[in-house]
Design a protein around this motif. Structure first.
Motif, short mmCIF file in Angstrom:
data_model
loop_
_atom_site.label_atom_id
_atom_site.label_comp_id
_atom_site.label_asym_id
_atom_site.label_seq_id
_atom_site.Cartn_x
_atom_site.Cartn_y
_atom_site.Cartn_z
N GLY A 202 14.68 11.01 -27.51
CA GLY A 202 13.78 10.55 -28.33
C GLY A 202 12.83 11.69 -28.76
N HIS A 203 11.63 11.45 -28.96
CA HIS A 203 10.80 12.48 -29.53
C HIS A 203 10.58 13.31 -28.44
CE1 HIS A 203 7.51 14.39 -31.22
NE2 HIS A 203 6.63 14.09 -30.38
N VAL A 204 10.88 14.80 -28.68
CA VAL A 204 10.91 15.88 -27.82
C VAL A 204 9.34 16.30 -27.93
CG1 VAL A 204 11.62 18.13 -27.39
CG2 VAL A 204 13.22 16.46 -28.38
N PRO A 209 13.94 26.47 -24.11
CA PRO A 209 15.50 26.73 -23.62
C PRO A 209 15.52 28.19 -22.79
CG PRO A 209 15.19 26.10 -26.03
CD PRO A 209 13.90 26.41 -25.39
N PRO A 210 16.27 28.18 -21.88
CA PRO A 210 17.08 27.25 -21.18
C PRO A 210 16.85 26.60 -19.96
CG PRO A 210 17.97 29.46 -20.48
CD PRO A 210 16.62 29.64 -21.11
N ARG A 211 15.57 26.22 -19.99
CA ARG A 211 15.00 25.92 -18.67
C ARG A 211 14.45 24.37 -18.52
NH1 ARG A 211 16.17 28.78 -14.01
NH2 ARG A 211 16.16 31.14 -14.66
N VAL A 212 13.73 23.99 -19.61
CA VAL A 212 12.78 22.73 -19.74
C VAL A 212 12.90 22.00 -20.96
CG1 VAL A 212 10.82 21.51 -19.58
CG2 VAL A 212 11.14 23.67 -18.36
N LEU A 213 13.15 20.64 -21.04
CA LEU A 213 13.54 19.65 -21.95
C LEU A 213 12.82 18.45 -21.60
CD1 LEU A 213 14.49 19.14 -24.90
CD2 LEU A 213 16.61 18.24 -23.79
N GLU A 214 11.75 18.01 -22.33
CA GLU A 214 11.14 16.76 -22.00
C GLU A 214 10.95 16.16 -23.28
OE1 GLU A 214 7.52 17.30 -19.51
OE2 GLU A 214 6.83 16.62 -21.42
N TYR A 215 11.17 14.80 -23.22
CA TYR A 215 11.26 13.75 -24.27
C TYR A 215 10.82 12.45 -23.97
CZ TYR A 215 15.86 12.99 -22.22
OH TYR A 215 16.85 12.68 -21.72
N GLY A 221 8.43 5.67 -21.19
CA GLY A 221 8.31 6.77 -20.44
C GLY A 221 8.73 8.22 -20.83
N THR A 222 8.53 9.20 -19.94
CA THR A 222 8.80 10.58 -20.38
C THR A 222 9.69 11.31 -19.40
OG1 THR A 222 6.47 10.91 -21.44
CG2 THR A 222 7.99 12.89 -20.80
N VAL A 223 10.94 11.61 -20.01
CA VAL A 223 11.81 12.11 -19.17
C VAL A 223 11.96 13.73 -19.30
CG1 VAL A 223 14.39 12.44 -18.86
CG2 VAL A 223 13.25 10.15 -19.48
N ARG A 224 11.86 14.34 -18.11
CA ARG A 224 12.09 15.89 -18.29
C ARG A 224 13.16 16.29 -17.15
NH1 ARG A 224 7.92 20.21 -17.94
NH2 ARG A 224 8.49 21.77 -16.52
N TRP A 225 13.92 17.34 -18.13
CA TRP A 225 15.03 18.05 -17.29
C TRP A 225 14.36 19.39 -17.13
CZ3 TRP A 225 20.04 16.14 -16.99
CH2 TRP A 225 20.53 14.84 -17.46
#
Length: 290
Positions: A202-204, A209-215, A221-225
């Motif tokens: 969804g909306h980032v 890169p290449p460590r964190v992606l949150e959207y 809710g919010t998802v964080r890799w």
């Protein structure tokens, strides 16, 4: 062949293998203690003396990230019965038990490194399965083909040991869903493209890169890799989903969704296997988490 089982020794997770071998204890003892024999089945070249307190060095031909240091110690030698030693943060114990005209080999590894170390139990169990197959073949005077599919046995043990399961923690504003997966030394620079090419976001809200992606998740809710590196334990990916309290009923679905998404990501990142999304698998996991 018997596969690995997970037990706990003094509260520490321990992998246990048991193999019946058709060779006398003295022959097996030499195969599991002599560095010249260990090189035929053990994953690293071993340098040591066969006495309690002796330092040990483990050298990998390719994985220089964990070799070169004398980071082990012989803990127990009871010839021809027990050989126990420390390898980095783990303790390995090899017991040879006479059994008729052969013997039973009991091989165990107590896993150190806390939760991060335990995450690697899937790859560790699969690795020892292969090593012990090579040991048995060496004793028999035969060979076994090199394993080409590592994803299947690792995924099996991850499922068996519950390493793929997510957790839920209540917060003041709702819930925090968390997952973590071992990535078998795959660097973030290599796994980041695998993540971003297959992920529908969804909306980032954050991208490093290449460590964190949150959207933002489409259903709330919010998802964080986040990719995390540990010089001794390897690479892992951590996923956190912050879910508002008003969406409490979505917890089983969210857990099932990320569980399956991580299964597919793990297969693609570690073995190049791009498997298809399965609604049946998600439904199965919803029941599991419910």
């Amino acid at each position: 062949m018997t596969e690995a089982n997970l037990t706990y020794v003094n509260g520490e997770p321990t992998l246990r293998f048991e193999r019946r071998l058709r060779h006398p204890p003295a022959k097996v003892w030499r195969a599991v203690t002599d560095p010249a024999e260990l090189k035929h089945w053990f994953p690293a070249a071993v340098e040591t003396e066969l006495r309690p307190g002796a330092p040990m060095r483990f050298v990998f031909p390719e994985e220089a990230v964990v070799d070169g240091a004398w980071d082990g110690e012989v803990l127990e030698v009871d010839e021809p019965k027990v050989f126990m030693f420390r390898w980095h943060q783990d303790v390995l114990r090899i017991e040879v038990i006479p059994d008729g005209d052969g013997c039973t080999l009991v091989f165990s590894q107590t896993i150190g490194g806390g939760r991060a170390g335990f995450l690697a139990a899937g790859r560790t169990a699969a690795g020892w399965d292969s090593c012990l197959d090579q040991l048995a073949a060496r004793l028999d005077g035969t060979t076994v083909p090199a394993r080409t599919d590592w994803v299947t046995p690792m995924a099996h043990y991850i499922e068996k040991f519950g390493l793929g399961d997510g957790t839920v923690t209540a917060t003041t504003d709702g819930y925090e869903l968390r997952f973590a997966r071992d990535l078998v030394w795959r660097k973030p620079a290599d796994t980041w493209p695998v993540l971003t090419r297959s992920l529908e976001t969804g909306h980032v809200t954050k991208e490093e890169p290449p460590r964190v992606l949150e959207y933002e998740w489409s259903q709330g809710g919010t998802v964080r890799w986040e990719f995390v590196s540990d010089p001794k334990l390897g690479e892992r990916v951590e996923l956190t989903h912050t879910l508002p309290a008003t969406l409490a009923e979505l917890r089983p679905l969210a857990l099932a969704t990320w569980h399956h998404r991580l299964e597919l990501f793990f297969a693609a990142a570690t073995g190049g296997v791009d498997e298809s999304w399965s609604e049946d698998r998600v439904a199965e996991l919803v029941k599991h988490y419910a």
